[in-house]
Design a protein around this motif. Structure first.
Motif, short mmCIF file in Angstrom:
data_model
loop_
_atom_site.label_atom_id
_atom_site.label_comp_id
_atom_site.label_asym_id
_atom_site.label_seq_id
_atom_site.Cartn_x
_atom_site.Cartn_y
_atom_site.Cartn_z
N PRO A 11 0.89 -1.09 0.03
CA PRO A 11 -0.03 0.11 0.05
C PRO A 11 0.79 1.20 0.06
CG PRO A 11 -0.84 -1.59 1.67
CD PRO A 11 0.47 -2.18 1.20
N ARG A 12 0.44 2.32 -0.62
CA ARG A 12 0.94 3.66 -0.88
C ARG A 12 1.41 4.20 0.50
NH1 ARG A 12 4.41 6.80 -4.25
NH2 ARG A 12 3.94 8.96 -3.58
N ALA A 13 0.83 4.08 1.54
CA ALA A 13 1.38 4.64 2.89
C ALA A 13 2.40 3.90 3.73
CB ALA A 13 0.02 4.79 3.92
N ILE A 14 2.19 2.63 3.32
CA ILE A 14 3.36 1.63 4.04
C ILE A 14 4.48 1.82 3.28
CG2 ILE A 14 3.95 -0.66 4.44
CD1 ILE A 14 0.83 -1.28 4.98
N ALA A 15 4.59 2.01 1.75
CA ALA A 15 5.75 2.05 1.05
C ALA A 15 6.51 3.37 1.39
CB ALA A 15 5.45 1.85 -0.52
N LEU A 16 5.61 4.39 1.70
CA LEU A 16 5.99 5.78 1.97
C LEU A 16 6.79 5.96 3.25
CD1 LEU A 16 3.21 8.11 0.78
CD2 LEU A 16 5.62 8.11 -0.08
N ALA A 17 6.08 5.01 4.32
CA ALA A 17 6.68 4.93 5.48
C ALA A 17 8.10 4.28 5.76
CB ALA A 17 5.92 4.36 6.67
N TRP A 18 8.05 3.18 4.68
CA TRP A 18 9.58 2.59 4.69
C TRP A 18 10.43 3.09 3.77
CZ3 TRP A 18 10.73 -1.21 7.91
CH2 TRP A 18 9.96 -1.82 8.78
N GLY A 19 9.94 4.10 2.93
CA GLY A 19 10.99 4.93 2.23
C GLY A 19 11.39 4.12 0.93
N VAL A 20 10.19 3.32 0.37
CA VAL A 20 10.56 2.49 -0.66
C VAL A 20 9.55 2.92 -1.93
CG1 VAL A 20 11.42 0.51 0.49
CG2 VAL A 20 9.05 0.61 0.02
N ALA A 21 8.83 3.98 -1.67
CA ALA A 21 7.76 4.16 -2.73
C ALA A 21 8.59 5.31 -3.55
CB ALA A 21 6.56 5.17 -2.04
N ALA A 22 8.09 5.42 -4.87
CA ALA A 22 8.46 6.31 -5.99
C ALA A 22 7.90 7.96 -5.63
CB ALA A 22 8.05 5.77 -7.33
N ASN A 23 8.88 8.58 -5.82
CA ASN A 23 8.73 10.01 -5.66
C ASN A 23 7.88 10.53 -6.88
OD1 ASN A 23 10.04 10.65 -3.38
ND2 ASN A 23 11.94 10.87 -4.49
N PRO A 24 6.68 11.35 -6.67
CA PRO A 24 6.03 12.07 -7.77
C PRO A 24 6.78 12.44 -8.61
CG PRO A 24 6.03 13.52 -5.65
CD PRO A 24 6.76 12.32 -5.31
#
Length: 305
Positions: A11-24
């Motif tokens: 999920p996007r929020a979890i990926a952001l929390a762990w620092g593994v989400a792509a930046n916009p």
């Protein structure tokens, strides 16, 4: 064709929390960031509560359009998850001189209670499963480490940790309610207790509520030094200690209690619903049979005619 062995997408929020989400890929990158968005949302929640937080309100606080926020945080649910992660923070390192699991749990309990009192809106964040963001996992890890040497298995350690987190959450809700009532009335929390004590003195009679009247007469509710919440927490620790002592002495872990038998009324109600269902199905089958019978008679008449 989908590869069933592939890893599920976070999920996007979890990926952001762990620092593994792509930046916009678009947006006012230098002026806007996920950190600034979350900080602005927390500032609103600290001042007015979680209900005051919306994507539009946060965008206004930052001086951007609501749509620009969605390039960074895709939904309010994701924003709330990131707020909870940032507001919770990491658990503090154990103080020097803490001896044994009991002192370490007391230390973590007080620290987590402090988090709830600094950010009361955290108590309104829905619990939707086990902790999966870095800071929430860190708190659970710290509690598990506090009982790492205890003579129990890993499942029992999880149970102890959940017992403590449940107690601190409940105490946070109680203390928040007192603080809110005191702030609304423009008084301190002790004044709220004093008011309740006077009401007990006037309204509670020995005839109607004998046990409560004995407590009133004993001065339980008027003692400014009494702390029933702390008393309850210490008894919870006593229970954990007794359990650990029993396990150390070789007593096996108790089996999970069997599901209680359903009350007779519930069982009877289920039987009635099942019987009615069977009746409806039988009536439907009868209607279909009669329809088939009429069709067969019609066909027979046509042949004979």
């Amino acid at each position: 064709m989908t590869d069933e062995t592939s890893e599920p997408e976070l999920p996007r929020a979890i990926a952001l929390a762990w620092g593994v989400a792509a930046n916009p890929q678009r947006g006012p990158k230098r002026e806007m960031s996920i950190e600034k968005i979350v900080d602005a949302a927390i500032e609103i929640a600290d001042a007015e509560g979680l209900g005051a937080v919306s994507m539009t309100r946060v965008a206004q606080a930052l001086g951007f359009t609501t749509m620009s926020l969605y390039r960074y945080v895709t939904s309010k649910d994701d924003l709330v998850a990131l707020m909870a992660e940032a507001g919770t923070g990491l658990p503090p390192e154990p103080e020097d001189g803490l001896a044994g699991w009991r002192e370490r749990i007391r230390f973590l309990f007080r620290a987590q209670l402090g988090v709830f009192l600094r950010h009361p809106w955290l108590l309104d964040v829905p619990i939707v499963g086990s902790p999966v963001t870095p800071n929430s996992v860190a708190w659970m890890d710290a509690l598990l480490d506090a009982v790492a040497e205890a003579p129990v298995d890993e499942g029992e350690r999880i149970g102890i940790a959940l017992l403590v987190t449940g107690q601190v959450r409940w105490q946070g809700i109680v203390e928040r309610s007192y603080n809110t009532a005191a702030a609304d009335a423009g008084v301190d929390a002790q004044t709220i207790d004093d008011t309740s004590s006077r009401l007990y003195e006037e309204l509670i009679t020995a005839e109607e509520f004998p046990a409560m009247r004995r407590a009133v007469d004993a001065g339980v509710f008027s003692d400014p030094d009494a702390d029933p919440l702390a008393f309850g927490f210490e008894r919870l620790l006593d229970g954990i200690a007794a359990y650990l002592d029993a396990r150390a002495a070789g007593t096996p872990a108790p089996e999970a209690p069997a599901e209680p038998d359903e009350p007779a009324a519930v069982t009877a109600d289920k039987k009635v619903r099942e019987a009615r269902k069977q009746i409806r199905e039988a009536e439907k089958a009868l209607r279909q049979a009669r329809k088939l019978e009429r069709q067969m008679l019609k066909d027979a008449r046509q042949r004979l005619g």
